[in-house]
Write a protein that holds these residues in place. Structure first.
Motif, PDB file in Angstrom:
ATOM      1  N   ALA A  50       1.366  -1.584  -0.439  1.00 21.67           N
ATOM      2  CA  ALA A  50       0.462   0.370  -0.177  1.00 21.67           C
ATOM      3  C   ALA A  50       0.896   0.976  -0.168  1.00 21.67           C
ATOM      4  O   ALA A  50       0.128   2.155   0.142  1.00 21.67           O
ATOM      5  CB  ALA A  50      -1.033   0.109   0.849  1.00 21.67           C
ATOM      6  N   TYR A  73      -0.535   7.665  -1.179  1.00 20.72           N
ATOM      7  CA  TYR A  73      -1.582   8.043  -2.115  1.00 20.72           C
ATOM      8  C   TYR A  73      -2.059   7.994  -3.320  1.00 20.72           C
ATOM      9  O   TYR A  73      -2.598   7.529  -3.876  1.00 20.72           O
ATOM     10  CB  TYR A  73      -1.649  10.194  -1.911  1.00 20.72           C
ATOM     11  CG  TYR A  73      -0.385  10.541  -2.763  1.00 20.72           C
ATOM     12  CD1 TYR A  73      -0.988  11.315  -3.968  1.00 20.72           C
ATOM     13  CD2 TYR A  73       0.616  10.929  -2.072  1.00 20.72           C
ATOM     14  CE1 TYR A  73      -0.021  11.745  -4.616  1.00 20.72           C
ATOM     15  CE2 TYR A  73       1.887  11.547  -2.616  1.00 20.72           C
ATOM     16  CZ  TYR A  73       1.560  12.332  -3.479  1.00 20.72           C
ATOM     17  OH  TYR A  73       2.674  12.405  -4.532  1.00 20.72           O
ATOM     18  N   VAL A  76      -2.331   4.398  -3.818  1.00 24.19           N
ATOM     19  CA  VAL A  76      -4.717   4.296  -3.604  1.00 24.19           C
ATOM     20  C   VAL A  76      -4.650   4.606  -4.966  1.00 24.19           C
ATOM     21  O   VAL A  76      -5.908   4.678  -5.381  1.00 24.19           O
ATOM     22  CB  VAL A  76      -4.886   5.371  -2.327  1.00 24.19           C
ATOM     23  CG1 VAL A  76      -6.987   4.965  -2.628  1.00 24.19           C
ATOM     24  CG2 VAL A  76      -4.843   4.586  -1.249  1.00 24.19           C
ATOM     25  N   ALA A  81      -6.656  -0.115  -2.404  1.00 24.37           N
ATOM     26  CA  ALA A  81      -6.704   0.169  -1.069  1.00 24.37           C
ATOM     27  C   ALA A  81      -6.592  -0.712   0.348  1.00 24.37           C
ATOM     28  O   ALA A  81      -7.109  -1.791  -0.074  1.00 24.37           O
ATOM     29  CB  ALA A  81      -8.388   0.849  -1.023  1.00 24.37           C
ATOM     30  N   SER A  83      -8.227  -1.239   4.001  1.00 24.80           N
ATOM     31  CA  SER A  83      -8.814  -1.541   4.575  1.00 24.80           C
ATOM     32  C   SER A  83      -7.719  -1.764   6.341  1.00 24.80           C
ATOM     33  O   SER A  83      -7.275  -3.673   6.794  1.00 24.80           O
ATOM     34  CB  SER A  83     -10.044  -2.398   4.817  1.00 24.80           C
ATOM     35  OG  SER A  83     -10.809  -2.271   6.293  1.00 24.80           O
ATOM     36  N   GLY A 102     -11.300   9.035   2.998  1.00 22.01           N
ATOM     37  CA  GLY A 102     -11.010   7.757   2.025  1.00 22.01           C
ATOM     38  C   GLY A 102     -11.339   8.216   0.644  1.00 22.01           C
ATOM     39  O   GLY A 102     -10.877   7.732  -0.218  1.00 22.01           O
ATOM     40  N   ALA A 150     -12.163   2.507   2.861  1.00 22.40           N
ATOM     41  CA  ALA A 150     -11.789   2.263   1.965  1.00 22.40           C
ATOM     42  C   ALA A 150     -12.189   1.878   0.468  1.00 22.40           C
ATOM     43  O   ALA A 150     -11.379   2.350  -0.367  1.00 22.40           O
ATOM     44  CB  ALA A 150     -10.747   1.162   2.351  1.00 22.40           C
ATOM     45  N   SER A 153     -12.223   5.177  -1.846  1.00 22.11           N
ATOM     46  CA  SER A 153     -11.641   5.763  -2.996  1.00 22.11           C
ATOM     47  C   SER A 153     -12.070   4.638  -4.304  1.00 22.11           C
ATOM     48  O   SER A 153     -11.735   4.654  -5.051  1.00 22.11           O
ATOM     49  CB  SER A 153     -10.019   4.643  -2.579  1.00 22.11           C
ATOM     50  OG  SER A 153     -10.035   3.462  -2.458  1.00 22.11           O
ATOM     51  N   PRO A 155     -11.770   1.078  -4.833  1.00 22.07           N
ATOM     52  CA  PRO A 155     -10.389   0.561  -5.482  1.00 22.07           C
ATOM     53  C   PRO A 155     -10.599  -0.965  -6.157  1.00 22.07           C
ATOM     54  O   PRO A 155     -12.070  -1.385  -6.309  1.00 22.07           O
ATOM     55  CB  PRO A 155      -9.750  -0.599  -4.212  1.00 22.07           C
ATOM     56  CG  PRO A 155     -11.770   0.249  -3.155  1.00 22.07           C
ATOM     57  CD  PRO A 155     -11.899   1.009  -3.423  1.00 22.07           C
ATOM     58  N   LEU A 158      -9.038  -4.736  -3.080  1.00 18.54           N
ATOM     59  CA  LEU A 158      -8.928  -4.210  -1.602  1.00 18.54           C
ATOM     60  C   LEU A 158      -8.034  -5.392  -0.489  1.00 18.54           C
ATOM     61  O   LEU A 158      -7.812  -6.357  -0.350  1.00 18.54           O
ATOM     62  CB  LEU A 158     -10.347  -4.649  -1.054  1.00 18.54           C
ATOM     63  CG  LEU A 158     -11.058  -4.147   0.606  1.00 18.54           C
ATOM     64  CD1 LEU A 158     -10.159  -2.465   0.813  1.00 18.54           C
ATOM     65  CD2 LEU A 158     -12.233  -4.026   0.721  1.00 18.54           C
TER      66      LEU A 158
END
Length: 244
Positions: A50, A73, A76, A81, A83, A102, A150, A153, A155, A158
């Motif tokens: 991440a 950032y 993401v 993303a 969690s 988020g 999460a 965003s 994603p 995840l």
């Protein structure tokens, strides 16, 4: 081509080695379990993917692009993303403020309200608590909020860090039902867990970490009955004992 490829990942904290040598891959549409006892390196591996910690060696590739070394950032924004455990929230902020944070890296800001609606449909309790401070939530509600943040965003994959930790069985069951629903909607999942039955019950493939290395890997259906996994690497007893 696999969506996510981790090659010989090493993470150091000064003189301490958090992860020594982890290689793994996650294909589009899979649920992959990352198993291991406390301290095996699961959280560090997820944090490195991440972009929250720096990899000392090795590399992480996402959809053909090397992302190791990029800040979180940016990661993401590419569709990955994390969690985290439910206690890693902005506790002095409200539920709604945590969720909005988020969506910070979201490219299309017009999607925010639709994503709020999606999270609140998945977790009606968060809608009820949206003006409460995160510190006032129960453990289960905090885990819902961590997952919801999460999802804000939007994603493609995840990363879940110990989602069942410290939760009551009924809460865990509901949470895993939600994960299956998200997977059914097309989300790829990389799930770090200490619990073999929970993770392997929904996973397609699994990696077992021991002291920061991949000790064994295989199809989830095969790992459930693997004596080496049950007795040596996780130390929780034989499959027969698990069934009692």
């Amino acid at each position: 081509m696999s969506d996510l490829v981790v090659e010989h990942l090493e993470v150091r904290y000064g003189d301490l080695i958090g992860v020594a040598d982890v290689s793994m891959r996650v294909d589009n549409g899979q649920i992959v379990a990352l198993l291991g006892s406390n301290g095996a390196g699961k959280t560090t591996t997820l944090n490195a993917i991440a972009g929250l910690v720096h990899a000392s060696k090795g590399r992480v590739t996402w959809r053909g692009e090397v992302i190791s070394g990029q800040p979180s950032y940016q990661v993401v924004g590419k569709g990955l993303a994390l969690s985290p455990e439910g206690w890693r929230l902005f506790v002095s902020q409200t539920v709604e403020q945590n969720l909005r944070l988020g969506a910070t890296a979201l490219a299309d800001r017009t999607r925010i309200e639709a994503l709020f609606d999606r999270v609140y449909r998945l977790f009606p309790r968060l809608r009820e608590r949206r003006h409460q401070l995160a510190r006032t939530l129960s453990g289960g509600e905090r885990q819902m909020l961590a997952l919801g943040r999460a999802l804000m965003s939007e994603p493609k994959m995840l990363l879940l860090d110990e989602p069942s930790l410290g939760l009551a069985p009924t809460v865990v069951e509901s949470l895993y039902d939600t994960l299956l629903q998200l997977h059914g909607d097309g989300l790829t999942l990389l799930l770090a867990e200490q619990s073999i039955p929970l993770a392997l019950g929904i996973a397609d493939y699994a990696y077992v970490l021991q002291t920061g290395r991949v000790a064994i890997e295989g199809k989830a259906t095969e790992m459930e009955s693997n004596r080496q996994v049950q007795e040596i690497y996780l130390g929780i007893g034989t499959p027969t004992e698990l069934q009692r």
